[in-house]
Design an enzyme around this catalytic site. Structure first.
Site, PDB file in Angstrom:
ATOM      1  N   HIS A  77       0.734  -1.259  -0.023  1.00 53.64           N
ATOM      2  CA  HIS A  77      -0.051   0.075  -0.049  1.00 53.64           C
ATOM      3  C   HIS A  77       0.770   1.247  -0.058  1.00 53.64           C
ATOM      4  CE1 HIS A  77       1.125   0.574   3.986  1.00 53.64           C
ATOM      5  NE2 HIS A  77       0.957  -0.778   4.101  1.00 53.64           N
ATOM      6  N   GLY A  78       0.233   2.446  -0.146  1.00 51.46           N
ATOM      7  CA  GLY A  78       0.984   3.691  -0.195  1.00 51.46           C
ATOM      8  C   GLY A  78       1.112   4.232   1.069  1.00 51.46           C
TER       9      GLY A  78
END
Ligand SMILES: *[C@@H]1O[C@H](CO)[C@@H](O)[C@H](O)[C@H]1NC(C)=O
Ligand SMILES: *[C@@H]1O[C@H](CO)[C@@H](O)[C@H](O)[C@H]1NC(C)=O
Ligand SMILES: *[C@@H]1O[C@H](CO)[C@@H](O)[C@H](O)[C@H]1NC(C)=O
Ligand SMILES: *[C@@H]1O[C@H](CO)[C@@H](O)[C@H](O)[C@H]1NC(C)=O
Length: 457
Positions: A77-78
């Site tokens: 994920h970011g």
């Protein structure tokens, strides 16, 4: 005394001006030591100039006839907010800075009392706006790197599949990756689904033996605790206390870590070079980095065999997908899953990279070998920034056979134990040979079963 005040004032001004700049110079020099809290841009610095830049010359198929037939991308994920526990540590540190100073002057403490604590516990690990952009930009770059398979036609044709962990930051990262593609191609008439699959993307929660023997077992990370109490770390904590004009007994490891994390989050979330960063010089940052690498090593990496074995399900899933693409291609059929995008966690990627043998140093990381590990390859700052991605690209190279190229964070990897120039793009059958023991074993159910209690033997 007058002179002393004047001197402090000058430094204060410079520091203050420096920290409010937002250009490239404002990146703290310690930003490359942030472990899993680092920005992707620090791993690939050319992205600071142009976030959509790609380097296609780094992909080196053995001949010009090589054609991409399948790509699996396992992506973290970011950028996200800190967890509730980290926020509580940050609050505690901030309170100590505000309330528990000694009589001594400290310009840095003065600066930090002007800083506003804005993190709240309810942020608890959620994806931030920068994290949305991390994934959108990655989607665009990957489509530029692999234009024949990450294409509008393939997306519209249902040949690009999305699988995600159920965590909100991963689901939102998946939506962001898809939005990166649909916005680029101005697709508004269709929506593309995704599958939530925790057995695959959060296998670590489902592996009982890993949970019991490592995750919930403080003895499994004894080396980490020893390092936190060791001389290198004591020195860092003492320096922080001195910078702040605070009794050194108040700066525990957790609070030193909170200061380091404040520096990293202010950069990652807000693109700000925060005054918290000034508590660490580069040597201090390397010590902080090592403490965190040690933890990853013993909890997710080579430290315990079950760490990597917990990813057996993901490993087999990956190879069965590659096999299927190879078979369809051999039969001159369309490859039904041209691209698979799987969004998970650093904890998803690290056990898999470990299982495959990447980033393995000759000697294990321990509390006692900090200095000799200075050149280690096991470095989470480089391996696992936000939006870290492990790609496996299958090529049909005609007479040169079917080949597989692994990449991490858009850079080619070399299969472990091989130094040959072509080693990063082996024949697929040679890759299968290299991992034949795992392919015929690595049974998740068997590996993750609790061993019998030795007392009963
Ligand atoms: C692109 O990749 C090639 C081959 O790996 C490398 O030599 C070159 O320095 C890279 N260029 C940039 C701008 O990173
Ligand atoms: C820190 O300051 C707070 C507020 O003045 C006080 O209540 C607390 O006892 C102090 N803690 C230490 C360890 O000095
Ligand atoms: C995910 O994205 C949606 C829509 O953009 C937003 O409303 C929601 O708050 C986001 N959730 C998290 C946990 O970031
Ligand atoms: C905890 O970890 C230690 C060290 O790896 C190991 O010897 C011990 O058996 C583990 N305990 C449990 C309950 O698995």
């Amino acid at each position: 005394m007058m002179f002393f005040h004047f001197y402090c004032f000058i430094i204060f001004c410079c520091v203050h001006r420096h920290v409010t700049l937002k250009d490239e110079e404002s990146i703290p020099p310690i930003a490359k030591y942030f472990n899993t809290k680092g920005r992707y841009e620090e791993v690939n610095p050319y992205l600071r100039q142009d976030i959509l830049a790609v380097n296609r010359s780094s992909l080196q198929p053995p001949s010009s006839q090589c054609r991409e037939i399948h790509l699996t991308a396992i992506i973290r994920h970011g950028t996200r907010y800190p967890t509730a526990k980290t926020v509580r540590d940050m609050q505690q540190l901030h309170n100590i800075v505000l309330n528990n100073f000694t009589e001594e002057q400290s310009w840095l403490r003065e600066t930090l009392t002007q800083w506003t604590m804005w993190y709240t516990e309810d942020m608890d690990g959620r994806l931030v706006q920068k994290g949305v952009e991390d994934l959108k930009h990655l989607a665009v770059r990957l489509s530029k790197l692999f234009p024949t398979i990450i294409s509008e036609e393939k997306l519209r044709g249902g040949l690009i599949k999305f699988i995600t962990s159920s965590k909100h930051r991963c689901v939102n990262s998946t939506l962001s990756f898809k939005a990166g593609l649909t916005e680029m191609w101005a697709i508004t008439d269709v929506e593309f689904g995704h599958e939530v699959n925790d057995a695959l993307m959060r296998f670590f929660d489902h592996c009982t033996r890993f949970v019991q023997e490592v995750d919930k077992n403080s003895s499994a990370v004894i080396e980490v605790d020893k390092f936190k109490q060791g001389l290198e770390m004591m020195r860092v904590q003492k320096k922080i206390a001195e910078h702040l004009g605070i009794s050194s007994s108040l700066i525990t490891y957790d609070l030193a870590e909170a200061a380091f994390l404040l520096c990293s989050y202010e950069l990652a979330v807000k693109a700000v070079n925060s005054p918290w960063c000034l508590l660490f010089d580069e040597d201090d940052a390397k010590v902080m980095e090592y403490a965190s690498d040690l933890r990853e090593f013993w909890k997710r990496g080579y430290g315990h065999d079950i760490n990597s074995k917990s990813s057996c399900l993901l490993f087999h899933d990956l190879f069965s997908r590659l096999d299927k693409a190879v078979n369809e291609n051999t039969l001159h059929q369309q490859v039904t899953e041209a691209v698979t995008v799987q969004i998970g966690h650093a904890d998803t990627l690290l056990p898999l990279l470990t299982l495959l043998g990447f980033f393995k140093d000759a000697v294990p990381l321990t509390s006692a070998n900090y200095a000799s590990q200075a050149q280690r390859s096991f470095r989470t700052s480089r391996m696992l920034p936000y939006a870290a991605n492990f790609l496996l690209v299958l090529y049909d190279c005609g007479e040169e056979g079917i080949r597989l190229q692994p990449l991490l964070n858009e850079q080619p990897l070399t299969f472990p134990g091989l130094t040959d120039q072509q080693a990063s793009m082996l024949l697929y059958e040679d890759v299968r040979k290299r991992y034949r023991d795992l392919l015929s074993g690595c049974d998740f159910e068997a590996e993750c079963q609790l061993l019998r209690n030795p007392a009963e033997v």
